[in-house]
Design a protein around this motif. Structure first.
Motif, mmCIF file in Angstrom:
data_model
loop_
_atom_site.group_PDB
_atom_site.id
_atom_site.type_symbol
_atom_site.label_atom_id
_atom_site.label_comp_id
_atom_site.label_asym_id
_atom_site.label_seq_id
_atom_site.Cartn_x
_atom_site.Cartn_y
_atom_site.Cartn_z
ATOM 1 N N ARG A 1 0.831 -1.215 0.000
ATOM 2 C CA ARG A 1 0.000 0.000 0.000
ATOM 3 C C ARG A 1 0.858 1.254 0.000
ATOM 4 O O ARG A 1 0.480 2.272 -0.579
ATOM 5 C CB ARG A 1 -0.927 0.005 1.207
ATOM 6 C CG ARG A 1 -2.213 -0.734 0.937
ATOM 7 C CD ARG A 1 -3.214 -0.403 2.004
ATOM 8 N NE ARG A 1 -2.658 -0.651 3.323
ATOM 9 C CZ ARG A 1 -3.038 -1.606 4.142
ATOM 10 N NH1 ARG A 1 -4.014 -2.389 3.792
ATOM 11 N NH2 ARG A 1 -2.470 -1.771 5.310
ATOM 12 N N ARG A 2 2.020 1.199 0.636
ATOM 13 C CA ARG A 2 2.913 2.370 0.627
ATOM 14 C C ARG A 2 3.412 2.660 -0.776
ATOM 15 O O ARG A 2 3.479 3.818 -1.185
ATOM 16 C CB ARG A 2 4.093 2.146 1.574
ATOM 17 C CG ARG A 2 3.729 2.263 3.007
ATOM 18 C CD ARG A 2 4.954 2.204 3.884
ATOM 19 N NE ARG A 2 4.567 1.717 5.194
ATOM 20 C CZ ARG A 2 5.313 0.974 5.978
ATOM 21 N NH1 ARG A 2 6.516 0.622 5.592
ATOM 22 N NH2 ARG A 2 4.882 0.581 7.135
ATOM 23 N N TRP A 3 3.780 1.613 -1.524
ATOM 24 C CA TRP A 3 4.236 1.826 -2.901
ATOM 25 C C TRP A 3 3.107 2.376 -3.763
ATOM 26 O O TRP A 3 3.313 3.281 -4.570
ATOM 27 C CB TRP A 3 4.776 0.527 -3.505
ATOM 28 C CG TRP A 3 6.193 0.266 -3.104
ATOM 29 C CD1 TRP A 3 6.631 -0.664 -2.225
ATOM 30 C CD2 TRP A 3 7.349 0.955 -3.573
ATOM 31 N NE1 TRP A 3 7.993 -0.597 -2.110
ATOM 32 C CE2 TRP A 3 8.466 0.388 -2.933
ATOM 33 C CE3 TRP A 3 7.562 1.996 -4.465
ATOM 34 C CZ2 TRP A 3 9.768 0.820 -3.156
ATOM 35 C CZ3 TRP A 3 8.859 2.430 -4.698
ATOM 36 C CH2 TRP A 3 9.938 1.849 -4.044
ATOM 37 N N GLU A 4 1.911 1.829 -3.591
ATOM 38 C CA GLU A 4 0.778 2.326 -4.361
ATOM 39 C C GLU A 4 0.437 3.762 -3.966
ATOM 40 O O GLU A 4 0.089 4.581 -4.810
ATOM 41 C CB GLU A 4 -0.418 1.403 -4.176
ATOM 42 C CG GLU A 4 -0.207 0.059 -4.851
ATOM 43 C CD GLU A 4 -1.204 -0.991 -4.432
ATOM 44 O OE1 GLU A 4 -1.967 -0.779 -3.464
ATOM 45 O OE2 GLU A 4 -1.219 -2.058 -5.081
ATOM 46 N N SER A 5 0.561 4.074 -2.685
ATOM 47 C CA SER A 5 0.340 5.451 -2.222
ATOM 48 C C SER A 5 1.385 6.386 -2.801
ATOM 49 O O SER A 5 1.085 7.530 -3.147
ATOM 50 C CB SER A 5 0.371 5.520 -0.700
ATOM 51 O OG SER A 5 -0.676 4.768 -0.156
ATOM 52 N N LEU A 6 2.611 5.900 -2.904
ATOM 53 C CA LEU A 6 3.678 6.708 -3.489
ATOM 54 C C LEU A 6 3.382 7.023 -4.952
ATOM 55 O O LEU A 6 3.629 8.147 -5.411
ATOM 56 C CB LEU A 6 5.013 5.980 -3.351
ATOM 57 C CG LEU A 6 6.279 6.762 -3.646
ATOM 58 C CD1 LEU A 6 6.364 8.003 -2.771
ATOM 59 C CD2 LEU A 6 7.491 5.893 -3.443
ATOM 60 N N ILE A 7 2.820 6.066 -5.666
ATOM 61 C CA ILE A 7 2.411 6.308 -7.056
ATOM 62 C C ILE A 7 1.350 7.402 -7.103
ATOM 63 O O ILE A 7 1.416 8.325 -7.923
ATOM 64 C CB ILE A 7 1.900 5.008 -7.718
ATOM 65 C CG1 ILE A 7 3.056 4.035 -7.936
ATOM 66 C CG2 ILE A 7 1.196 5.303 -9.047
ATOM 67 C CD1 ILE A 7 2.626 2.651 -8.396
#
Length: 143
Positions: free
Chosen positions: A32-38
């Motif tokens: 979720r952090r990577w997707e949030s970063l996107i």
């Protein structure tokens, strides 16, 4: 083509990190952090695009400026919306946001090349053109 390739590579790298985190640690918040970063990077690119358009519309108060910037932004945002729907098979938000910012940069280049009498060039516009070329060259040289 280079900008599109860069944007797809950027999106693929970050999304691959999210998928890898989801596979290696199911239930973890890393994916979720990577997707949030996107999402955050996409929002930042879109905010920068909007700020640049608004700044140009305020500084260069002319009909030519409006005729270049407003259709460019409308088309770019319309294509962004299409690219994030299920109708577009290979669309991606981060890639599309990068292209929106690139479209604004191209519109700035059009305005910089327009006759000065048509839009009343301020002196910084030529400086912005030089800086944008330098940043582009630096990005291409770094790989």
């Amino acid at each position: 083509v280079l900008v599109i390739d860069f944007a797809y590579g950027w999106n693929e790298a970050w999304y691959a990190e999210a998928v890898a985190a989801r596979r290696s640690r199911p239930g973890s918040s890393v994916a979720r952090r990577w997707e949030s970063l996107i999402l955050v990077a996409s929002a930042a690119l879109l905010a920068l695009s909007m700020a640049a358009v608004l700044a140009l519309l305020v500084v260069l108060r002319s009909r030519v400026t409006q005729e270049v910037l407003l259709p460019t932004m409308a088309a770019a945002l319309a294509l962004l919306v299409v690219s994030i729907t299920s109708w577009c098979e290979h669309g991606a938000l981060l890639t599309s946001s990068t292209i929106v910012l690139y479209s604004v940069w191209l519109a700035l280049e059009v305005l910089a090349a327009a006759p000065a009498a048509a839009i009343g060039h301020p002196i910084w516009l030529r400086g912005a053109e030089v800086v944008s070329c330098a940043v582009t060259l630096a990005g291409l040289a770094s790989g």
